[in-house]
Design a protein around this motif. Structure first.
Motif, PDB file in Angstrom:
ATOM      1  N   VAL A 175       0.839  -1.174  -0.128  1.00 56.49           N
ATOM      2  CA  VAL A 175      -0.219  -0.036  -0.039  1.00 56.49           C
ATOM      3  C   VAL A 175       0.870   1.210   0.098  1.00 56.49           C
ATOM      4  CG1 VAL A 175      -1.696   1.425   1.335  1.00 56.49           C
ATOM      5  CG2 VAL A 175      -1.684  -1.385   1.018  1.00 56.49           C
ATOM      6  N   VAL A 176       0.680   1.968  -0.988  1.00 53.40           N
ATOM      7  CA  VAL A 176       1.551   3.075  -1.224  1.00 53.40           C
ATOM      8  C   VAL A 176       0.696   4.277  -0.390  1.00 53.40           C
ATOM      9  CG1 VAL A 176       2.524   5.088  -2.953  1.00 53.40           C
ATOM     10  CG2 VAL A 176       2.498   2.575  -3.300  1.00 53.40           C
ATOM     11  N   ASP A 177      -0.353   4.502  -0.380  1.00 56.00           N
ATOM     12  CA  ASP A 177      -0.963   5.284  -0.011  1.00 56.00           C
ATOM     13  C   ASP A 177      -2.556   5.035   0.348  1.00 56.00           C
ATOM     14  OD1 ASP A 177      -1.810   7.942   1.452  1.00 56.00           O
ATOM     15  OD2 ASP A 177      -1.656   9.256  -0.281  1.00 56.00           O
ATOM     16  N   GLY A 178      -3.491   5.341   1.405  1.00 52.70           N
ATOM     17  CA  GLY A 178      -4.936   4.942   1.482  1.00 52.70           C
ATOM     18  C   GLY A 178      -5.442   5.758   2.499  1.00 52.70           C
ATOM     19  N   SER A 179      -6.744   5.618   2.419  1.00 54.52           N
ATOM     20  CA  SER A 179      -7.567   6.538   3.507  1.00 54.52           C
ATOM     21  C   SER A 179      -9.004   5.830   3.793  1.00 54.52           C
ATOM     22  CB  SER A 179      -7.657   7.958   3.211  1.00 54.52           C
ATOM     23  OG  SER A 179      -8.490   8.605   4.174  1.00 54.52           O
ATOM     24  N   PHE A 180      -9.461   5.762   4.672  1.00 55.86           N
ATOM     25  CA  PHE A 180     -10.766   5.388   4.932  1.00 55.86           C
ATOM     26  C   PHE A 180     -11.796   6.921   4.874  1.00 55.86           C
ATOM     27  CE2 PHE A 180      -9.272   1.453   6.295  1.00 55.86           C
ATOM     28  CZ  PHE A 180     -10.480   0.392   6.501  1.00 55.86           C
ATOM     29  N   VAL A 181     -12.878   6.454   4.518  1.00 52.26           N
ATOM     30  CA  VAL A 181     -13.790   7.698   4.522  1.00 52.26           C
ATOM     31  C   VAL A 181     -15.162   7.256   4.997  1.00 52.26           C
ATOM     32  CG1 VAL A 181     -14.995   9.156   2.860  1.00 52.26           C
ATOM     33  CG2 VAL A 181     -12.956   8.200   2.356  1.00 52.26           C
ATOM     34  N   MET A 182     -15.719   8.263   5.943  1.00 56.31           N
ATOM     35  CA  MET A 182     -16.979   7.847   6.649  1.00 56.31           C
ATOM     36  C   MET A 182     -18.041   8.814   5.570  1.00 56.31           C
ATOM     37  SD  MET A 182     -19.244   6.914   8.607  1.00 56.31           S
ATOM     38  CE  MET A 182     -18.728   6.220  10.202  1.00 56.31           C
ATOM     39  N   PRO A 183     -18.811   7.915   4.735  1.00 59.90           N
ATOM     40  CA  PRO A 183     -19.768   8.825   3.936  1.00 59.90           C
ATOM     41  C   PRO A 183     -20.770   9.536   4.815  1.00 59.90           C
ATOM     42  CG  PRO A 183     -20.071   6.364   3.930  1.00 59.90           C
ATOM     43  CD  PRO A 183     -18.875   6.643   4.790  1.00 59.90           C
ATOM     44  N   ASP A 184     -21.518  10.583   4.398  1.00 58.03           N
ATOM     45  CA  ASP A 184     -22.549  11.102   5.066  1.00 58.03           C
ATOM     46  C   ASP A 184     -23.743  10.560   5.231  1.00 58.03           C
ATOM     47  OD1 ASP A 184     -20.970  13.404   5.338  1.00 58.03           O
ATOM     48  OD2 ASP A 184     -21.500  14.153   3.147  1.00 58.03           O
ATOM     49  N   LEU A 215     -11.553  14.502  -1.352  1.00 60.58           N
ATOM     50  CA  LEU A 215     -11.594  12.970  -1.340  1.00 60.58           C
ATOM     51  C   LEU A 215     -12.946  12.592  -1.675  1.00 60.58           C
ATOM     52  CD1 LEU A 215      -9.657  10.700  -0.373  1.00 60.58           C
ATOM     53  CD2 LEU A 215     -10.836  10.991   2.036  1.00 60.58           C
ATOM     54  N   ASP A 216     -13.972  13.524  -1.140  1.00 60.78           N
ATOM     55  CA  ASP A 216     -15.509  12.998  -1.735  1.00 60.78           C
ATOM     56  C   ASP A 216     -15.493  13.106  -3.096  1.00 60.78           C
ATOM     57  OD1 ASP A 216     -16.276  12.713   1.069  1.00 60.78           O
ATOM     58  OD2 ASP A 216     -17.050  14.554   1.192  1.00 60.78           O
ATOM     59  N   GLU A 217     -14.975  13.898  -3.891  1.00 61.54           N
ATOM     60  CA  GLU A 217     -15.316  14.167  -5.360  1.00 61.54           C
ATOM     61  C   GLU A 217     -14.375  13.111  -5.943  1.00 61.54           C
ATOM     62  OE1 GLU A 217     -15.714  15.058  -9.047  1.00 61.54           O
ATOM     63  OE2 GLU A 217     -16.924  15.741  -6.988  1.00 61.54           O
ATOM     64  N   LEU A 218     -13.245  12.577  -5.508  1.00 63.17           N
ATOM     65  CA  LEU A 218     -12.499  11.450  -5.890  1.00 63.17           C
ATOM     66  C   LEU A 218     -13.420  10.309  -5.926  1.00 63.17           C
ATOM     67  CD1 LEU A 218     -10.071  10.194  -7.402  1.00 63.17           C
ATOM     68  CD2 LEU A 218      -8.939  10.008  -5.370  1.00 63.17           C
ATOM     69  N   CYS A 219     -13.881   9.873  -4.949  1.00 60.94           N
ATOM     70  CA  CYS A 219     -14.519   8.627  -4.642  1.00 60.94           C
ATOM     71  C   CYS A 219     -15.883   8.694  -5.445  1.00 60.94           C
ATOM     72  CB  CYS A 219     -15.125   8.560  -2.934  1.00 60.94           C
ATOM     73  SG  CYS A 219     -13.713   8.262  -1.710  1.00 60.94           S
ATOM     74  N   ARG A 220     -16.574   9.924  -5.618  1.00 69.45           N
ATOM     75  CA  ARG A 220     -17.797   9.712  -6.122  1.00 69.45           C
ATOM     76  C   ARG A 220     -17.283   9.588  -7.811  1.00 69.45           C
ATOM     77  NH1 ARG A 220     -19.424  14.223  -3.080  1.00 69.45           N
ATOM     78  NH2 ARG A 220     -18.345  15.732  -4.203  1.00 69.45           N
ATOM     79  N   ARG A 221     -16.234  10.077  -8.414  1.00 69.16           N
ATOM     80  CA  ARG A 221     -15.748   9.562  -9.668  1.00 69.16           C
ATOM     81  C   ARG A 221     -15.419   8.344  -9.844  1.00 69.16           C
ATOM     82  NH1 ARG A 221     -10.714  10.412 -11.756  1.00 69.16           N
ATOM     83  NH2 ARG A 221     -10.070  11.788  -9.789  1.00 69.16           N
ATOM     84  N   LEU A 222     -14.612   7.816  -8.968  1.00 68.41           N
ATOM     85  CA  LEU A 222     -14.189   6.321  -9.009  1.00 68.41           C
ATOM     86  C   LEU A 222     -15.742   5.513  -8.836  1.00 68.41           C
ATOM     87  CD1 LEU A 222     -10.984   6.373  -6.850  1.00 68.41           C
ATOM     88  CD2 LEU A 222     -11.208   5.923  -9.166  1.00 68.41           C
ATOM     89  N   ARG A 229     -16.602  -0.896   2.303  1.00 68.23           N
ATOM     90  CA  ARG A 229     -17.645  -1.239   1.127  1.00 68.23           C
ATOM     91  C   ARG A 229     -18.196  -0.028   0.475  1.00 68.23           C
ATOM     92  NH1 ARG A 229     -18.662  -4.753   5.623  1.00 68.23           N
ATOM     93  NH2 ARG A 229     -18.526  -6.825   5.121  1.00 68.23           N
ATOM     94  N   PRO A 230     -17.612   0.414  -0.732  1.00 65.39           N
ATOM     95  CA  PRO A 230     -16.633  -0.005  -1.572  1.00 65.39           C
ATOM     96  C   PRO A 230     -15.079   0.218  -1.040  1.00 65.39           C
ATOM     97  CG  PRO A 230     -17.258   1.880  -2.438  1.00 65.39           C
ATOM     98  CD  PRO A 230     -18.082   1.872  -1.111  1.00 65.39           C
ATOM     99  N   LEU A 231     -14.490  -0.628  -1.543  1.00 63.56           N
ATOM    100  CA  LEU A 231     -12.757  -0.317  -1.780  1.00 63.56           C
ATOM    101  C   LEU A 231     -12.542  -0.119  -3.056  1.00 63.56           C
ATOM    102  CD1 LEU A 231     -10.012  -0.731  -0.315  1.00 63.56           C
ATOM    103  CD2 LEU A 231     -10.022  -2.968  -1.231  1.00 63.56           C
ATOM    104  N   ALA A 287     -13.268   3.117   1.488  1.00 63.10           N
ATOM    105  CA  ALA A 287     -11.709   3.372   1.532  1.00 63.10           C
ATOM    106  C   ALA A 287     -11.361   3.633   0.168  1.00 63.10           C
ATOM    107  CB  ALA A 287     -10.925   2.032   2.138  1.00 63.10           C
ATOM    108  N   ILE A 288     -10.413   4.251   0.207  1.00 60.96           N
ATOM    109  CA  ILE A 288      -9.655   4.588  -1.516  1.00 60.96           C
ATOM    110  C   ILE A 288      -8.071   4.495  -1.125  1.00 60.96           C
ATOM    111  CG2 ILE A 288      -9.601   6.962  -0.809  1.00 60.96           C
ATOM    112  CD1 ILE A 288      -9.885   7.437  -3.811  1.00 60.96           C
ATOM    113  N   VAL A 289      -7.600   3.574  -2.185  1.00 65.18           N
ATOM    114  CA  VAL A 289      -6.104   3.015  -1.983  1.00 65.18           C
ATOM    115  C   VAL A 289      -5.351   3.289  -3.036  1.00 65.18           C
ATOM    116  CG1 VAL A 289      -6.557   0.696  -2.335  1.00 65.18           C
ATOM    117  CG2 VAL A 289      -4.845   1.154  -0.947  1.00 65.18           C
TER     118      VAL A 289
END
Length: 448
Positions: free
Chosen positions: A367-376, A436-443, A415-417, A388-390
């Motif tokens: 893992v080079v970089d990663g972060s968990f996200v608590m969605p709204d 981070l939210d914008e990247l998650c939505r795009r992915l 969920r999702p990873l 999580a995004i990794v």
């Protein structure tokens, strides 16, 4: 008898010939710096507030000191987005922008000028202890930046406490290389103020890539200090570059793992001290992360915990201030950090923190970089689910989830990873939530 504190010197250097900065291969003395400061102070336009966006650390520092001598207050917001600038203009309608390059900020602008002239030969200027130097900003609950006013006396006491803890003094001047910008509170304290008050100097640039960091360290004389972040240190150690001996490494902005701290000490051949603090209080404690999880408070700073709320006071902390972290005192001057209050996660009655989960994710080999996200509002069958995004080029989803199951409770599996080429970290290595939210939505909309 007057209770007014005496003025405090702008610099703590032993003599005017001492080094204050290294810029483009040139050693800049205190005398040269003070000459530039006086020349710029005489040229600054009207207006009581300055948004100093100079990218060059030397020019930023000249601008800071010139503003200070001219009685102007420096504005240090966390971002320069158009909305933030509009809010700053409402807060300080007389503000102008001091820049040393192209600038699209919607404020009256003043370009850093050529300042050729004689070195300063007089005494080091002194500044009133109660003079307002800067307003640094945190994000309020309404989205409006909340100003925190910093006086010269408090900043000097803060820098003196940090210099004492790090072992810096005019008798043992250090050369500081910083990977963080001087406008950020950490960079402001640990590269600019630490040099001014600790009797040392700094590298004027802000190296980002590992080869540039190594080259900057190799350019300045020993003893050297690298002021950085966990993200930058992890990237530096992963690169195939030769690293010069670094006499001290300082890290902040996010918790550092003991393994990364130990590897940093081994590769750079010097101790690493991690700094704890916040915008409201400034820096308040350090720990030698490779050796202990306990933090030790700066001299005269005190900590109390009442009904789970931690408070800092004393020393350079001018008023009793609530902290946003969960702290456990272990002695009169020591504590353990258990994460941010806002990081707490409760799923099906089990509790964890985003900081802990991020630590476990980033500790997985590959893992080079990663972060968990608590969605709204993300729920599955009525239960909250983390994302999580990794960044992990050599791992697939199955291998990564298997490694996570061995480290965290299955309830906290993401969920999702999501996989990305890079995370949208800012200049200090932090992850702005909106980006981070914008990247998650795009992915999620385009998983390929």
């Amino acid at each position: 008898m007057s209770d007014v504190a005496p003025p405090l010197p702008l610099l703590g250097h032993a003599c005017l010939d001492a080094a204050l900065a290294w810029r483009h291969g040139e050693r800049i003395s205190v005398a040269r710096f003070l000459g530039d400061v006086h020349r710029l102070a005489a040229l600054l336009p009207p207006g009581g507030h300055v948004l100093n966006i100079c990218a060059d650390r030397y020019r930023f520092t000249v601008g800071l000191a010139a503003s200070l001598l001219a009685g102007k207050v420096s504005l240090l917001p966390s971002t320069h987005t158009p909305e933030t600038v509009r809010q700053l203009a409402a807060f300080a309608p007389d503000a102008f922008c001091l820049a040393d390059g192209a600038c699209d900020i919607d404020l009256p602008q003043f370009q850093y000028p050529e300042l050729a002239g004689p070195d300063h030969a007089g005494p080091v200027p002194a500044v009133a202890a109660d003079q307002l130097v800067a307003c640094v900003f945190t994000s309020g609950s309404t989205g409006m930046p909340v100003p925190h006013r910093k006086t010269w006396g408090a900043l000097v006491r803060n820098a003196a406490a940090e210099a004492e803890r790090l072992g810096l003094s005019p008798a043992a001047p250090h050369a500081i290389v910083g990977t963080v910008p001087p406008q950020h509170m950490y960079g402001f304290e640990s590269t600019v103020l630490l040099a001014l008050q600790g009797g040392g100097g700094f590298w004027a640039g802000r190296p980002f890539y590992p080869a540039d960091i190594a080259a900057a360290l190799d350019t300045v004389p020993r003893p050297r200090v690298l002021v950085s972040t966990p993200f930058h240190l992890r990237t530096l150690l992963a690169a195939d570059v030769a690293l010069p001996v670094t006499d001290l490494v300082v890290s902040a902005t996010a918790p550092l793992s003991g393994n990364l701290a130990a590897e940093t000490e081994a590769r750079l051949r010097g101790p690493l001290l991690e700094i704890y603090g916040c915008t409201e209080t400034g820096q308040t404690a350090t720990r030698r992360t490779a050796l202990t999880a306990e933090w030790q408070l700066f001299r005269d700073v005190r900590l109390s915990v009442e009904d789970g709320q931690a408070w800092a006071y004393g020393g350079h902390v001018e008023q009793r201030t609530a902290l946003g972290d969960i702290l456990e005192p272990t002695a009169a001057d020591r504590f353990l950090l258990h994460g941010r209050s806002v990081d707490l996660v409760n799923i099906a009655g089990k509790r964890s923190s985003l900081s802990y989960l991020n630590h476990q994710l980033n500790a997985i080999p590959g893992v080079v970089d990663g972060s968990f996200v608590m969605p709204d509002d993300e729920q599955i069958d009525g239960a909250t689910r983390l994302w999580a995004i990794v960044v992990a080029p050599g791992l697939d989803r199955g291998a990564l989830l298997h490694a996570l199951r061995e480290r965290i409770d299955p309830l906290f599996l993401p969920r999702p990873l999501l996989f990305a080429d890079r995370l949208p970290r800012n200049a200090t290595g932090k992850l702005p939530r909106a980006a981070l939210d914008e990247l998650c939505r795009r992915l999620r909309s385009d998983p390929a």
